[in-house]
Write a protein that holds these residues in place. Structure first.
Motif, PDB file in Angstrom:
ATOM      1  N   VAL A   1      10.033  15.221  -6.469  1.00 51.79           N
ATOM      2  CA  VAL A   1       9.617  15.746  -4.951  1.00 51.79           C
ATOM      3  C   VAL A   1      11.025  16.614  -4.829  1.00 51.79           C
ATOM      4  N   HIS A   2      10.746  17.790  -4.530  1.00 52.92           N
ATOM      5  CA  HIS A   2      11.848  18.810  -4.243  1.00 52.92           C
ATOM      6  C   HIS A   2      12.581  18.329  -3.372  1.00 52.92           C
ATOM      7  N   ARG A   3      14.030  18.779  -3.267  1.00 55.97           N
ATOM      8  CA  ARG A   3      14.914  18.228  -2.468  1.00 55.97           C
ATOM      9  C   ARG A   3      14.934  18.612  -1.100  1.00 55.97           C
ATOM     10  N   SER A   4      14.371  19.726  -1.084  1.00 53.47           N
ATOM     11  CA  SER A   4      14.241  20.619   0.283  1.00 53.47           C
ATOM     12  C   SER A   4      13.200  19.966   1.045  1.00 53.47           C
ATOM     13  N   ALA A   5      12.408  18.974   0.503  1.00 56.31           N
ATOM     14  CA  ALA A   5      11.275  18.118   1.290  1.00 56.31           C
ATOM     15  C   ALA A   5      11.886  17.042   2.132  1.00 56.31           C
ATOM     16  N   GLY A   6      13.061  16.629   1.354  1.00 64.27           N
ATOM     17  CA  GLY A   6      13.797  15.479   2.261  1.00 64.27           C
ATOM     18  C   GLY A   6      13.188  14.741   3.220  1.00 64.27           C
ATOM     19  N   LYS A   7      13.210  14.768   4.486  1.00 60.10           N
ATOM     20  CA  LYS A   7      12.806  14.149   5.720  1.00 60.10           C
ATOM     21  C   LYS A   7      11.435  14.331   6.235  1.00 60.10           C
ATOM     22  N   LYS A   8      10.979  15.486   5.472  1.00 56.37           N
ATOM     23  CA  LYS A   8       9.785  15.933   5.968  1.00 56.37           C
ATOM     24  C   LYS A   8       8.450  15.044   5.204  1.00 56.37           C
ATOM     25  N   VAL A   9       8.826  14.403   4.293  1.00 54.05           N
ATOM     26  CA  VAL A   9       7.896  13.616   3.397  1.00 54.05           C
ATOM     27  C   VAL A   9       7.563  12.362   4.505  1.00 54.05           C
ATOM     28  N   SER A  10       6.340  12.078   4.425  1.00 60.39           N
ATOM     29  CA  SER A  10       5.902  10.906   5.338  1.00 60.39           C
ATOM     30  C   SER A  10       6.418   9.749   4.612  1.00 60.39           C
ATOM     31  N   SER A  11       6.747   8.603   5.331  1.00 56.21           N
ATOM     32  CA  SER A  11       7.216   7.213   4.832  1.00 56.21           C
ATOM     33  C   SER A  11       5.948   6.448   4.505  1.00 56.21           C
ATOM     34  N   TRP A  12       4.932   6.808   5.181  1.00 56.57           N
ATOM     35  CA  TRP A  12       3.695   6.503   4.494  1.00 56.57           C
ATOM     36  C   TRP A  12       3.319   6.981   3.108  1.00 56.57           C
ATOM     37  N   PHE A  13       3.642   8.015   2.760  1.00 59.88           N
ATOM     38  CA  PHE A  13       3.506   8.729   1.622  1.00 59.88           C
ATOM     39  C   PHE A  13       4.152   8.068   0.408  1.00 59.88           C
ATOM     40  N   ILE A  14       5.359   7.695   0.733  1.00 62.56           N
ATOM     41  CA  ILE A  14       6.376   7.175  -0.164  1.00 62.56           C
ATOM     42  C   ILE A  14       5.976   5.534  -0.190  1.00 62.56           C
ATOM     43  N   PHE A  15       5.385   5.042   0.673  1.00 61.99           N
ATOM     44  CA  PHE A  15       4.896   3.859   0.645  1.00 61.99           C
ATOM     45  C   PHE A  15       3.691   3.697  -0.194  1.00 61.99           C
ATOM     46  N   LEU A  16       2.699   4.753  -0.167  1.00 62.20           N
ATOM     47  CA  LEU A  16       1.575   4.719  -0.827  1.00 62.20           C
ATOM     48  C   LEU A  16       1.920   5.026  -2.614  1.00 62.20           C
ATOM     49  N   PHE A  17       2.775   5.892  -2.560  1.00 63.51           N
ATOM     50  CA  PHE A  17       3.311   6.385  -4.003  1.00 63.51           C
ATOM     51  C   PHE A  17       3.934   5.143  -4.661  1.00 63.51           C
ATOM     52  N   THR A  18       4.736   4.380  -3.897  1.00 61.39           N
ATOM     53  CA  THR A  18       5.292   3.119  -4.690  1.00 61.39           C
ATOM     54  C   THR A  18       4.403   2.028  -4.978  1.00 61.39           C
ATOM     55  N   LEU A  19       3.552   1.746  -4.074  1.00 60.08           N
ATOM     56  CA  LEU A  19       2.518   0.794  -4.111  1.00 60.08           C
ATOM     57  C   LEU A  19       1.675   1.148  -5.251  1.00 60.08           C
ATOM     58  N   SER A  20       1.159   2.325  -5.380  1.00 63.21           N
ATOM     59  CA  SER A  20       0.143   2.633  -6.290  1.00 63.21           C
ATOM     60  C   SER A  20       0.689   2.933  -7.808  1.00 63.21           C
ATOM     61  N   PHE A  21       1.931   3.238  -7.756  1.00 61.63           N
ATOM     62  CA  PHE A  21       2.745   3.013  -9.114  1.00 61.63           C
ATOM     63  C   PHE A  21       2.656   1.448  -9.535  1.00 61.63           C
ATOM     64  N   ALA A  22       3.010   0.422  -8.829  1.00 68.83           N
ATOM     65  CA  ALA A  22       3.101  -0.868  -9.061  1.00 68.83           C
ATOM     66  C   ALA A  22       1.753  -1.370  -9.422  1.00 68.83           C
ATOM     67  N   VAL A  23       0.670  -1.065  -8.639  1.00 70.87           N
ATOM     68  CA  VAL A  23      -0.468  -1.496  -8.898  1.00 70.87           C
ATOM     69  C   VAL A  23      -0.958  -0.965 -10.312  1.00 70.87           C
ATOM     70  N   LEU A  24      -0.840   0.444 -10.353  1.00 66.76           N
ATOM     71  CA  LEU A  24      -1.175   1.022 -11.754  1.00 66.76           C
ATOM     72  C   LEU A  24      -0.599   0.334 -12.940  1.00 66.76           C
TER      73      LEU A  24
END
Length: 186
Positions: free
Chosen positions: A112-135
């Protein structure tokens, strides 16, 4: 510092597993030799892939956790036969879900580009990490199924075993993904 830790732990684990491979080869214990050789490859992987080529920055706890997981699954589980303990496989699948979700965090931060910073939803981070683990859990079960089909091994114990493994992977990933999502909220 983390690069030195990767090199040190990789070297020690590879040396340990290579010694075991030699010992079990002399004693004609083929299955244990194969598990030890797999340990050599898995122990060298962080050194070769992460430290030299990808240049991802993993935290010291993640690096240590990876090697503890390898020790528990390869040495305790496969070589010392702790997989005979009914809950051991399920416990390791839970831990692999945690480990994979934890590894997804620096991967996400790198992508993720650094300028995105706090603009990225915590739900997206949750879904990304969960999806990575499940995959990761799904790919592992595909590996086990393939080995059973093509090499007549017995890595899977049927549908119930596969599903409980995937559920344990998911629960472990869920725990870490929840932490990652909450961490980004604050």
């Amino acid at each position: 510092m983390n690069r030195i830790l990767v090199i040190l732990l990789s070297f020690l684990y590879v040396l340990f597993m290579a010694s075991l491979a030699g010992f079990y080869y002399k004693n004609d214990e083929t299955e244990k030799v194969l598990a030890a050789v797999a340990g050599v490859l898995c122990g060298a992987m962080p050194l070769l892939l992460l430290a030299l080529f990808l240049r991802l920055q993993f935290t010291a706890p993640l690096i240590v956790f990876y090697f503890i997981f390898l020790f528990c699954s390869q040495y305790l589980g496969s070589i010392l036969d702790w997989y005979a303990i009914s809950w051991w496989d399920l416990f390791l699948h839970f831990m692999s879900g945690v480990l994979l979700a934890y590894a997804a965090i620096p991967l996400y931060e790198r992508m993720v580009h650094r300028s995105a910073g706090k603009k990225v939803s915590s739900w997206f981070i949750f879904l990304f990490t969960l999806s990575f683990a499940v995959l990761g859990g799904v790919l592992w079960e595909i590996y086990e199924f393939s080995m059973d089909q093509f090499f007549n091994m017995a890595l899977q114990g049927g549908n119930k075993d596969t599903m409980t493994d995937l559920i344990a992977d998911t629960v472990g990933g869920f725990v870490m993904a929840t932490w990652a999502g909450l961490r980004t909220r604050s």
